[in-house]
Write a protein that holds these residues in place. Structure first.
Motif, PDB file in Angstrom:
ATOM      1  N   ILE A  45       0.814  -1.212   0.000  1.00 26.74           N
ATOM      2  CA  ILE A  45       0.000   0.000   0.000  1.00 26.74           C
ATOM      3  C   ILE A  45       0.852   1.268   0.000  1.00 26.74           C
ATOM      4  O   ILE A  45       0.340   2.356  -0.212  1.00 26.74           O
ATOM      5  N   ASN A  46       2.170   1.124   0.194  1.00 27.25           N
ATOM      6  CA  ASN A  46       3.072   2.276   0.216  1.00 27.25           C
ATOM      7  C   ASN A  46       3.553   2.564  -1.215  1.00 27.25           C
ATOM      8  O   ASN A  46       4.704   2.339  -1.572  1.00 27.25           O
ATOM      9  N   LYS A  47       2.641   3.083  -2.024  1.00 28.69           N
ATOM     10  CA  LYS A  47       2.934   3.313  -3.450  1.00 28.69           C
ATOM     11  C   LYS A  47       4.077   4.307  -3.643  1.00 28.69           C
ATOM     12  O   LYS A  47       4.879   4.161  -4.553  1.00 28.69           O
ATOM     13  N   ALA A  48       4.173   5.317  -2.782  1.00 32.26           N
ATOM     14  CA  ALA A  48       5.253   6.305  -2.919  1.00 32.26           C
ATOM     15  C   ALA A  48       6.622   5.648  -2.767  1.00 32.26           C
ATOM     16  O   ALA A  48       7.552   5.944  -3.520  1.00 32.26           O
ATOM     17  N   ALA A  49       6.753   4.728  -1.821  1.00 29.28           N
ATOM     18  CA  ALA A  49       8.030   4.040  -1.625  1.00 29.28           C
ATOM     19  C   ALA A  49       8.354   3.147  -2.821  1.00 29.28           C
ATOM     20  O   ALA A  49       9.506   3.064  -3.253  1.00 29.28           O
ATOM     21  N   ILE A  50       7.336   2.480  -3.363  1.00 26.46           N
ATOM     22  CA  ILE A  50       7.565   1.610  -4.526  1.00 26.46           C
ATOM     23  C   ILE A  50       8.023   2.441  -5.713  1.00 26.46           C
ATOM     24  O   ILE A  50       8.988   2.086  -6.401  1.00 26.46           O
ATOM     25  N   VAL A  51       7.392   3.595  -5.938  1.00 26.38           N
ATOM     26  CA  VAL A  51       7.792   4.485  -7.035  1.00 26.38           C
ATOM     27  C   VAL A  51       9.222   4.979  -6.825  1.00 26.38           C
ATOM     28  O   VAL A  51      10.026   5.007  -7.760  1.00 26.38           O
ATOM     29  N   SER A  52       9.557   5.347  -5.589  1.00 28.01           N
ATOM     30  CA  SER A  52      10.926   5.804  -5.295  1.00 28.01           C
ATOM     31  C   SER A  52      11.948   4.726  -5.607  1.00 28.01           C
ATOM     32  O   SER A  52      13.009   5.011  -6.173  1.00 28.01           O
ATOM     33  N   GLN A  53      11.651   3.480  -5.245  1.00 28.47           N
ATOM     34  CA  GLN A  53      12.577   2.376  -5.526  1.00 28.47           C
ATOM     35  C   GLN A  53      12.706   2.147  -7.028  1.00 28.47           C
ATOM     36  O   GLN A  53      13.796   1.898  -7.533  1.00 28.47           O
ATOM     37  N   GLU A  54      11.597   2.244  -7.753  1.00 28.44           N
ATOM     38  CA  GLU A  54      11.651   2.044  -9.202  1.00 28.44           C
ATOM     39  C   GLU A  54      12.490   3.135  -9.875  1.00 28.44           C
ATOM     40  O   GLU A  54      13.195   2.875 -10.844  1.00 28.44           O
ATOM     41  N   LYS A  55      12.453   4.356  -9.344  1.00 30.60           N
ATOM     42  CA  LYS A  55      13.235   5.460  -9.918  1.00 30.60           C
ATOM     43  C   LYS A  55      14.742   5.205  -9.850  1.00 30.60           C
ATOM     44  O   LYS A  55      15.490   5.726 -10.664  1.00 30.60           O
ATOM     45  N   VAL A  56      15.180   4.409  -8.875  1.00 26.81           N
ATOM     46  CA  VAL A  56      16.608   4.110  -8.763  1.00 26.81           C
ATOM     47  C   VAL A  56      16.940   2.707  -9.279  1.00 26.81           C
ATOM     48  O   VAL A  56      18.001   2.171  -9.003  1.00 26.81           O
ATOM     49  N   GLY A  57      16.009   2.119 -10.045  1.00 29.70           N
ATOM     50  CA  GLY A  57      16.318   0.887 -10.751  1.00 29.70           C
ATOM     51  C   GLY A  57      15.800  -0.409 -10.176  1.00 29.70           C
ATOM     52  O   GLY A  57      16.052  -1.472 -10.738  1.00 29.70           O
ATOM     53  N   PHE A  58      15.091  -0.366  -9.047  1.00 32.71           N
ATOM     54  CA  PHE A  58      14.529  -1.596  -8.493  1.00 32.71           C
ATOM     55  C   PHE A  58      13.285  -1.983  -9.286  1.00 32.71           C
ATOM     56  O   PHE A  58      12.546  -1.121  -9.764  1.00 32.71           O
ATOM     57  N   ARG A  59      13.068  -3.276  -9.429  1.00 34.22           N
ATOM     58  CA  ARG A  59      11.910  -3.785 -10.160  1.00 34.22           C
ATOM     59  C   ARG A  59      11.162  -4.786  -9.290  1.00 34.22           C
ATOM     60  O   ARG A  59      11.780  -5.613  -8.622  1.00 34.22           O
ATOM     61  N   PRO A  60       9.818  -4.721  -9.316  1.00 35.53           N
ATOM     62  CA  PRO A  60       9.025  -5.678  -8.527  1.00 35.53           C
ATOM     63  C   PRO A  60       9.278  -7.108  -8.987  1.00 35.53           C
ATOM     64  O   PRO A  60       9.380  -7.365 -10.180  1.00 35.53           O
ATOM     65  N   VAL A  61       9.411  -8.018  -8.034  1.00 39.42           N
ATOM     66  CA  VAL A  61       9.595  -9.426  -8.372  1.00 39.42           C
ATOM     67  C   VAL A  61       8.525 -10.320  -7.759  1.00 39.42           C
ATOM     68  O   VAL A  61       8.219 -11.367  -8.304  1.00 39.42           O
ATOM     69  N   LYS A  62       7.957  -9.907  -6.636  1.00 39.86           N
ATOM     70  CA  LYS A  62       6.971 -10.773  -5.981  1.00 39.86           C
ATOM     71  C   LYS A  62       6.186  -9.978  -4.952  1.00 39.86           C
ATOM     72  O   LYS A  62       6.706  -9.076  -4.325  1.00 39.86           O
ATOM     73  N   GLU A  63       4.932 -10.378  -4.791  1.00 39.57           N
ATOM     74  CA  GLU A  63       4.109  -9.842  -3.719  1.00 39.57           C
ATOM     75  C   GLU A  63       3.799 -10.987  -2.773  1.00 39.57           C
ATOM     76  O   GLU A  63       3.438 -12.074  -3.204  1.00 39.57           O
ATOM     77  N   ILE A  64       3.963 -10.746  -1.483  1.00 35.62           N
ATOM     78  CA  ILE A  64       3.831 -11.800  -0.475  1.00 35.62           C
ATOM     79  C   ILE A  64       2.749 -11.398   0.523  1.00 35.62           C
ATOM     80  O   ILE A  64       2.662 -10.240   0.928  1.00 35.62           O
ATOM     81  N   ARG A  65       1.961 -12.364   0.942  1.00 35.41           N
ATOM     82  CA  ARG A  65       0.948 -12.138   1.973  1.00 35.41           C
ATOM     83  C   ARG A  65       1.435 -12.760   3.272  1.00 35.41           C
ATOM     84  O   ARG A  65       1.758 -13.946   3.317  1.00 35.41           O
ATOM     85  N   PHE A  66       1.567 -11.953   4.314  1.00 32.26           N
ATOM     86  CA  PHE A  66       1.977 -12.439   5.621  1.00 32.26           C
ATOM     87  C   PHE A  66       0.789 -12.435   6.563  1.00 32.26           C
ATOM     88  O   PHE A  66       0.022 -11.474   6.602  1.00 32.26           O
ATOM     89  N   ALA A  67       0.655 -13.479   7.351  1.00 29.06           N
ATOM     90  CA  ALA A  67      -0.410 -13.529   8.353  1.00 29.06           C
ATOM     91  C   ALA A  67      -0.206 -12.388   9.345  1.00 29.06           C
ATOM     92  O   ALA A  67       0.912 -12.106   9.766  1.00 29.06           O
TER      93      ALA A  67
END
Length: 75
Positions: free
Chosen positions: A40-62
């Motif tokens: 849900i932290n879209k701003a952090a995900i966008v910031s990481q993508e700006k420096v070259g990180f790419r999503p690889v997996k989404e995990i559900r934790f209890a």
């Protein structure tokens, strides 16, 4: 873990800090970096993508109300 006070956001601090951490990891012989961010932290995900990180997996934790997004970047 990183946090930037709202008054200082949008000034490039994340990119600078991320670059320093990536340089330290390279110097330590690492070839990849991984981040773990609440989905849900879209701003952090966008910031990481700006420096070259790419999503690889989404995990559900209890016990968590939202999923966790994992991103990776080759160094």
């Amino acid at each position: 873990d990183g946090y930037c006070h709202p008054e200082h956001r949008g000034r490039g601090f994340h990119g600078y800090a991320a670059q320093m951490l990536m340089n330290l990891a390279r110097e330590a012989g690492k070839s990849k970096m991984v981040t773990i961010i609440r989905s849900i932290n879209k701003a952090a995900i966008v910031s990481q993508e700006k420096v070259g990180f790419r999503p690889v997996k989404e995990i559900r934790f209890a016990g968590f109300r939202s999923n966790i997004s994992c991103t990776v970047r080759n160094l």
